[in-house]
Design a protein around this motif. Structure first.
Motif, mmCIF file in Angstrom:
data_model
loop_
_atom_site.group_PDB
_atom_site.id
_atom_site.type_symbol
_atom_site.label_atom_id
_atom_site.label_comp_id
_atom_site.label_asym_id
_atom_site.label_seq_id
_atom_site.Cartn_x
_atom_site.Cartn_y
_atom_site.Cartn_z
ATOM 1 N N ARG A 72 3.557 12.898 -0.961
ATOM 2 C CA ARG A 72 3.444 11.725 -1.690
ATOM 3 C C ARG A 72 4.525 11.146 -2.108
ATOM 4 O O ARG A 72 4.844 11.100 -3.481
ATOM 5 C CB ARG A 72 2.471 12.202 -3.176
ATOM 6 C CG ARG A 72 1.042 12.504 -2.956
ATOM 7 C CD ARG A 72 0.418 12.372 -3.934
ATOM 8 N NE ARG A 72 -0.757 11.440 -4.139
ATOM 9 C CZ ARG A 72 -0.570 10.157 -4.676
ATOM 10 N NH1 ARG A 72 0.481 9.678 -5.060
ATOM 11 N NH2 ARG A 72 -1.394 9.085 -4.745
ATOM 12 N N ALA B 215 1.587 9.101 0.498
ATOM 13 C CA ALA B 215 0.442 8.676 0.091
ATOM 14 C C ALA B 215 -0.684 8.149 0.960
ATOM 15 O O ALA B 215 0.318 7.313 1.504
ATOM 16 C CB ALA B 215 0.519 8.075 -1.306
ATOM 17 N N PRO B 216 -1.773 8.569 0.979
ATOM 18 C CA PRO B 216 -2.401 9.452 0.241
ATOM 19 C C PRO B 216 -2.391 11.037 1.125
ATOM 20 O O PRO B 216 -3.453 11.606 0.468
ATOM 21 C CB PRO B 216 -3.709 8.949 0.552
ATOM 22 C CG PRO B 216 -3.904 8.348 1.984
ATOM 23 C CD PRO B 216 -2.471 7.715 2.001
ATOM 24 N N GLY B 217 -1.354 11.345 1.457
ATOM 25 C CA GLY B 217 -1.108 12.789 1.587
ATOM 26 C C GLY B 217 -2.062 13.355 2.690
ATOM 27 O O GLY B 217 -2.707 14.293 2.371
ATOM 28 N N ARG B 218 -2.265 12.842 3.744
ATOM 29 C CA ARG B 218 -3.443 13.476 4.479
ATOM 30 C C ARG B 218 -3.081 14.835 4.997
ATOM 31 O O ARG B 218 -4.011 15.542 5.061
ATOM 32 C CB ARG B 218 -3.670 12.483 5.959
ATOM 33 C CG ARG B 218 -4.400 11.136 5.595
ATOM 34 C CD ARG B 218 -4.712 10.348 6.647
ATOM 35 N NE ARG B 218 -5.243 9.289 6.228
ATOM 36 C CZ ARG B 218 -4.570 8.137 5.864
ATOM 37 N NH1 ARG B 218 -3.056 8.351 5.846
ATOM 38 N NH2 ARG B 218 -4.923 7.130 5.364
ATOM 39 N N ALA C 73 -1.161 17.003 3.634
ATOM 40 C CA ALA C 73 -1.482 17.866 2.389
ATOM 41 C C ALA C 73 -2.876 18.157 2.103
ATOM 42 O O ALA C 73 -3.190 19.360 1.558
ATOM 43 C CB ALA C 73 -0.486 17.443 1.203
#
Lengths: 179, 159
Positions: free
Chosen positions: A103, A128-131, A133
């Motif tokens: 992010r 972001a949106p940090g897929r 993670a």
């Protein structure tokens, strides 16, 4: 029989007290990860700018050697607290540590590493949106995953790594996996 | 009449402003899909704030999850596909309403079982009380010895 019945409320009370006391010592942020013993999620993350030969982080990079994947971000306060420990671990050179800049603007993620030191072998950017993670089931930063040499996640550590929990918890697991 | 209109207006305003974290830029174009995303968002837990749904929460991760839910809906996932996608990553924990399965049996069946046990105990209590209660007394005449004692006592107190 009667006497047991009269004691019942006391027994229930004692039982509940023990249960609640145990609840007080538990950290509600420690959520058991469902990814333990599952393969690292598919990912191809771009490198951060200015990190030399680093080509980023992808699933294949995590095979062949036990490694630690550390989720961080330049916005993350607890990561600053954790960072000296990671730097020390890099110096020891026991195990490769890879980073996922979560992010974050990759420029800022790179600048942060310039400022605080760079403990990572590879770093992948997960803006972001940090897929990625989310694929890792990340709930916050920092978080660290121990990955075995077959690319299977074996352990998840929530919160900063400290010299103490490294020695007591993480290192023994790594040693065991390296056997 | 004017007062009534004012009341209606205030009530209407109240109803129209639920707590919302969903930003306009996150919304799907198709209102039906957006409605599904909202519905799903309300039953998915924000894993950072823990007791809020992702629909309620302002946390960054909640926003990410809202976006990902919408992305999956847009790709044609059913509601169950979306739920499964998140459970695979965050576990049942991400569902605000825990599923009914072996590990949650106590959670789901505990309260009704306790209620039944309680009702059983109350019923037992009343039945036992009825059984052990004293039967209506039958008048037994005093024996001559008792009558003499009574007379003596009455005399002593001067009556």
């Amino acid at each position: 029989m009667r006497r047991i019945l009269y004691l019942l409320p006391v027994l229930i009370f004692v039982g509940l007290t023990v249960l609640f006391l145990k609840g007080l010592t538990m950290d509600p942020r420690q959520i058991p990860s469902v990814l333990i013993d599952r393969a690292v999620p598919e990912m191809v993350l771009a490198p951060l700018p200015g990190r030399g030969e680093d080509t980023g982080l992808s699933t294949a990079d995590l095979k062949g050697r036990v490694s630690v994947v550390n989720i961080y971000g330049s916005w993350c306060v607890a990561c600053v607290q954790e960072h000296p420990t990671l730097m020390a671990l890099k110096k020891q050179g026991d195990v490769p540590i890879h980073g996922i800049d979560w992010r974050d603007d990759p420029e800022q993620g790179a600048a942060w590493l310039k400022k605080h030191g760079d403990p990572y072998q590879r770093v992948g950017a997960d803006p972001a949106p940090g897929r990625t993670a989310v694929d890792f089931g990340v709930t916050g930063a920092p978080e660290s995953f121990i990955v075995d040499r077959n690319g299977i996640i074996r352990y998840k550590h929530t919160g900063p790594i400290t010299p103490e929990n490294w020695r007591k918890t993480l290192l023994p697991i790594i040693r065991e996996l390296e056997k | 009449m004017r007062l009534l209109a004012l009341c209606a207006l205030l009530l209407g305003l109240n109803a129209a402003t639920p707590a919302l974290a969903v930003n306009p830029d996150e919304m799907l174009k198709d209102p039906a899909q957006e409605a599904r995303a909202r519905e799903l968002g309300r039953e998915l837990r924000c894993v950072v704030c823990q007791n809020q749904s992702i629909d309620d929460s302002d946390a960054d991760l909640a926003r990410d999850l809202r976006l990902i839910v919408r992305e999956r809906i847009d790709k044609g996932d059913t509601d169950n596909d979306v739920r499964r996608f998140l459970v695979e990553r965050y576990g049942d924990y991400v569902l605000l309403k825990p599923p009914f399965k072996q590990t949650t049996l106590a959670l789901w069946l505990g309260p009704p079982v306790l209620l039944l046990v309680g009702a059983g105990m109350v019923a037992l209590f009343y039945r036992r009380r009825r059984r052990t209660s004293v039967p209506p007394a039958v008048e037994v005449p005093l024996t001559p010895e008792e009558q003499r004692r009574l007379d003596r006592l009455m005399k002593e107190t001067g009556q």
